[in-house]
Scaffold this motif. Structure first.
Motif, PDB file in Angstrom:
ATOM      1  N   LEU A 107       0.865  -1.179   0.000  1.00 31.56           N
ATOM      2  CA  LEU A 107       0.000   0.000   0.000  1.00 31.56           C
ATOM      3  C   LEU A 107       0.901   1.229   0.000  1.00 31.56           C
ATOM      4  O   LEU A 107       1.776   1.357   0.864  1.00 31.56           O
ATOM      5  CB  LEU A 107      -0.894   0.015   1.243  1.00 31.56           C
ATOM      6  CG  LEU A 107      -1.852   1.206   1.389  1.00 31.56           C
ATOM      7  CD1 LEU A 107      -2.942   1.141   0.328  1.00 31.56           C
ATOM      8  CD2 LEU A 107      -2.472   1.245   2.783  1.00 31.56           C
ATOM      9  N   VAL A 108       0.706   2.108  -0.976  1.00 35.41           N
ATOM     10  CA  VAL A 108       1.518   3.328  -1.095  1.00 35.41           C
ATOM     11  C   VAL A 108       0.590   4.528  -1.036  1.00 35.41           C
ATOM     12  O   VAL A 108      -0.295   4.680  -1.879  1.00 35.41           O
ATOM     13  CB  VAL A 108       2.320   3.347  -2.415  1.00 35.41           C
ATOM     14  CG1 VAL A 108       3.226   4.578  -2.465  1.00 35.41           C
ATOM     15  CG2 VAL A 108       3.145   2.077  -2.577  1.00 35.41           C
ATOM     16  N   THR A 109       0.772   5.390  -0.058  1.00 32.17           N
ATOM     17  CA  THR A 109      -0.089   6.562   0.072  1.00 32.17           C
ATOM     18  C   THR A 109       0.447   7.711  -0.767  1.00 32.17           C
ATOM     19  O   THR A 109       1.650   7.807  -1.038  1.00 32.17           O
ATOM     20  CB  THR A 109      -0.214   7.003   1.539  1.00 32.17           C
ATOM     21  OG1 THR A 109       1.036   7.531   2.001  1.00 32.17           O
ATOM     22  CG2 THR A 109      -0.641   5.843   2.434  1.00 32.17           C
TER      23      THR A 109
ATOM     24  N   GLU B  72     -10.363   1.547   7.212  1.00 36.23           N
ATOM     25  CA  GLU B  72     -11.257   0.855   6.286  1.00 36.23           C
ATOM     26  C   GLU B  72     -10.522   0.459   5.005  1.00 36.23           C
ATOM     27  O   GLU B  72     -10.756  -0.628   4.459  1.00 36.23           O
ATOM     28  CB  GLU B  72     -12.458   1.747   5.959  1.00 36.23           C
ATOM     29  CG  GLU B  72     -13.415   1.936   7.128  1.00 36.23           C
ATOM     30  CD  GLU B  72     -14.535   2.896   6.808  1.00 36.23           C
ATOM     31  OE1 GLU B  72     -14.550   3.451   5.682  1.00 36.23           O
ATOM     32  OE2 GLU B  72     -15.398   3.104   7.680  1.00 36.23           O
ATOM     33  N   ALA B  73      -9.643   1.327   4.529  1.00 39.10           N
ATOM     34  CA  ALA B  73      -8.885   1.019   3.317  1.00 39.10           C
ATOM     35  C   ALA B  73      -7.983  -0.191   3.522  1.00 39.10           C
ATOM     36  O   ALA B  73      -7.871  -1.061   2.651  1.00 39.10           O
ATOM     37  CB  ALA B  73      -8.060   2.232   2.890  1.00 39.10           C
ATOM     38  N   ILE B  74      -7.347  -0.273   4.685  1.00 41.90           N
ATOM     39  CA  ILE B  74      -6.485  -1.419   4.975  1.00 41.90           C
ATOM     40  C   ILE B  74      -7.314  -2.687   5.129  1.00 41.90           C
ATOM     41  O   ILE B  74      -6.950  -3.761   4.625  1.00 41.90           O
ATOM     42  CB  ILE B  74      -5.631  -1.149   6.224  1.00 41.90           C
ATOM     43  CG1 ILE B  74      -4.524  -0.149   5.867  1.00 41.90           C
ATOM     44  CG2 ILE B  74      -5.032  -2.444   6.773  1.00 41.90           C
ATOM     45  CD1 ILE B  74      -3.612   0.210   6.997  1.00 41.90           C
TER      46      ILE B  74
ATOM     47  N   VAL C 107      -6.908  -6.054   2.794  1.00 42.08           N
ATOM     48  CA  VAL C 107      -6.642  -7.392   3.337  1.00 42.08           C
ATOM     49  C   VAL C 107      -7.752  -8.360   2.953  1.00 42.08           C
ATOM     50  O   VAL C 107      -7.503  -9.537   2.689  1.00 42.08           O
ATOM     51  CB  VAL C 107      -6.454  -7.317   4.866  1.00 42.08           C
ATOM     52  CG1 VAL C 107      -6.326  -8.709   5.464  1.00 42.08           C
ATOM     53  CG2 VAL C 107      -5.217  -6.487   5.207  1.00 42.08           C
ATOM     54  N   THR C 108      -8.979  -7.868   2.885  1.00 39.43           N
ATOM     55  CA  THR C 108     -10.079  -8.717   2.429  1.00 39.43           C
ATOM     56  C   THR C 108      -9.834  -9.182   1.000  1.00 39.43           C
ATOM     57  O   THR C 108     -10.085 -10.345   0.648  1.00 39.43           O
ATOM     58  CB  THR C 108     -11.419  -7.964   2.506  1.00 39.43           C
ATOM     59  OG1 THR C 108     -11.684  -7.631   3.874  1.00 39.43           O
ATOM     60  CG2 THR C 108     -12.564  -8.808   1.968  1.00 39.43           C
ATOM     61  N   ARG C 109      -9.332  -8.284   0.158  1.00 39.20           N
ATOM     62  CA  ARG C 109      -9.086  -8.624  -1.247  1.00 39.20           C
ATOM     63  C   ARG C 109      -7.844  -9.488  -1.430  1.00 39.20           C
ATOM     64  O   ARG C 109      -7.828 -10.429  -2.220  1.00 39.20           O
ATOM     65  CB  ARG C 109      -8.929  -7.342  -2.079  1.00 39.20           C
ATOM     66  CG  ARG C 109     -10.206  -6.562  -2.307  1.00 39.20           C
ATOM     67  CD  ARG C 109      -9.964  -5.385  -3.253  1.00 39.20           C
ATOM     68  NE  ARG C 109      -9.195  -4.320  -2.650  1.00 39.20           N
ATOM     69  CZ  ARG C 109      -7.920  -4.063  -2.900  1.00 39.20           C
ATOM     70  NH1 ARG C 109      -7.252  -4.816  -3.763  1.00 39.20           N
ATOM     71  NH2 ARG C 109      -7.293  -3.049  -2.323  1.00 39.20           N
ATOM     72  N   GLN C 110      -6.772  -9.124  -0.708  1.00 43.13           N
ATOM     73  CA  GLN C 110      -5.468  -9.743  -0.962  1.00 43.13           C
ATOM     74  C   GLN C 110      -5.076 -10.804   0.065  1.00 43.13           C
ATOM     75  O   GLN C 110      -4.167 -11.602  -0.183  1.00 43.13           O
ATOM     76  CB  GLN C 110      -4.385  -8.657  -0.987  1.00 43.13           C
ATOM     77  CG  GLN C 110      -4.589  -7.592  -2.042  1.00 43.13           C
ATOM     78  CD  GLN C 110      -4.215  -8.076  -3.420  1.00 43.13           C
ATOM     79  OE1 GLN C 110      -3.703  -9.178  -3.591  1.00 43.13           O
ATOM     80  NE2 GLN C 110      -4.473  -7.260  -4.431  1.00 43.13           N
ATOM     81  N   GLY C 111      -5.704 -10.772   1.218  1.00 45.85           N
ATOM     82  CA  GLY C 111      -5.381 -11.767   2.238  1.00 45.85           C
ATOM     83  C   GLY C 111      -4.228 -11.405   3.142  1.00 45.85           C
ATOM     84  O   GLY C 111      -3.984 -12.080   4.145  1.00 45.85           O
ATOM     85  N   ARG C 112      -3.507 -10.326   2.830  1.00 44.52           N
ATOM     86  CA  ARG C 112      -2.353  -9.934   3.623  1.00 44.52           C
ATOM     87  C   ARG C 112      -1.934  -8.511   3.257  1.00 44.52           C
ATOM     88  O   ARG C 112      -2.432  -7.924   2.286  1.00 44.52           O
ATOM     89  CB  ARG C 112      -1.192 -10.882   3.423  1.00 44.52           C
ATOM     90  CG  ARG C 112      -0.681 -10.969   1.993  1.00 44.52           C
ATOM     91  CD  ARG C 112       0.368 -12.052   1.813  1.00 44.52           C
ATOM     92  NE  ARG C 112       1.583 -11.788   2.599  1.00 44.52           N
ATOM     93  CZ  ARG C 112       2.000 -12.579   3.578  1.00 44.52           C
ATOM     94  NH1 ARG C 112       1.308 -13.649   3.904  1.00 44.52           N
ATOM     95  NH2 ARG C 112       3.119 -12.298   4.229  1.00 44.52           N
TER      96      ARG C 112
END
Length: 258
Positions: A16-18, A79-81, A85-90
């Motif tokens: 994740l890159v902000t 919420e973004a994190i 994690v829901t999408r990618q699992g980690r």
């Protein structure tokens, strides 16, 4: 003969890159994707993020996700994190790049203006990191990278609040390097000097400021945005597994010049 694995590969890692809609954040996100990471980029402008994701995807051949939110909104960050994690699992890599600029003398700030800058540049990244570290600790693996500034080490005239925020990020990084190391999480920072980003275009085109750059930067020029990219890939990689609590200065030598 056993082959040496590709150095600095991020294949299978999730990042994740902000603040990655443009500038240094965009270049770091692109480099992470090129190294094999699955990347999500964030920022406040959804349209700009979509364009940046498309450009990174075209360069890397990977699908890039976006999450539009204000870094000062702690709940939106959590919420973004959670969604990632829901999408990618980690979540393996967090690059805290986003930051606001407001460079004025301390007397020129109202209380609310000073608080707003600190919320965006220090408190927001702190809370986002806490949420990310909760995930990384369960994996016993993580890379936290703060993009600070040489302003976290040396001060410019009439720039106290921004300098305070960046120095605070450096202190936070070092504290987390101590707290999280035995959880398999490294914490490091990249401190850029003067880079020719879109935000700095007015200074890049200023001939008087060009003379200042020539005197103050041993390299004699502005940094190119893509020159920040490899620093992020290195700190995110397994090759940097014993690098912890370090500030990697990328400034053409500006901070060592007398």
């Amino acid at each position: 003969m056993t082959r040496i694995p590709a150095l600095f590969s991020l294949t299978g890692r999730v990042a994740l890159v902000t603040g990655a809609g443009r500038g240094l954040g965009f270049e770091m996100a692109k480099a992470l994707a090129l190294a094999g990471a699955s990347v999500t980029i964030t920022g406040r402008d959804a349209g700009r993020l979509q364009a940046a994701a498309a450009a990174i995807g075209e360069a890397s051949g990977q699908s890039v996700a976006t999450a539009a939110f204000d870094i000062a909104d702690g709940e939106a960050g959590r919420e973004a994190i959670a969604d990632l994690v829901t999408r990618q699992g980690r979540l393996d890599i967090l690059v805290n790049n986003v930051g606001a600029r407001d460079r004025r003398p301390l007397a020129a700030f109202t209380e609310s203006e000073a608080r707003a800058l600190l919320e965006a540049d220090l408190v927001g990244p702190m809370l986002l990191t806490r949420a990310a570290a909760d995930i990384m600790a369960g994996q016993t693996h993580g890379r936290i990278i703060f993009v600070t500034s040489i302003a976290g080490h040396v001060a410019n005239r009439d720039d106290p609040v921004y300098t305070t925020a960046k120095a605070g990020l450096t202190g936070l990084m070092r504290a987390l390097a101590v707290d999280y190391a035995r959880l398999g999480i490294t914490s490091n920072a990249i401190a850029p000097g003067m880079f020719a980003t879109e935000t700095n275009r007015h200074l890049v085109e200023n001939l008087d400021f060009a003379r200042f750059v020539d005197v103050r930067v041993p390299a004699g020029r502005w940094g190119r945005p893509e020159e920040i990219a490899a620093a992020a890939v290195f700190l995110a990689s397994d090759e940097a597994s014993f690098v912890n609590g370090h500030v990697l200065v990328v400034d053409g030598g500006q901070t060592v010049r007398m």
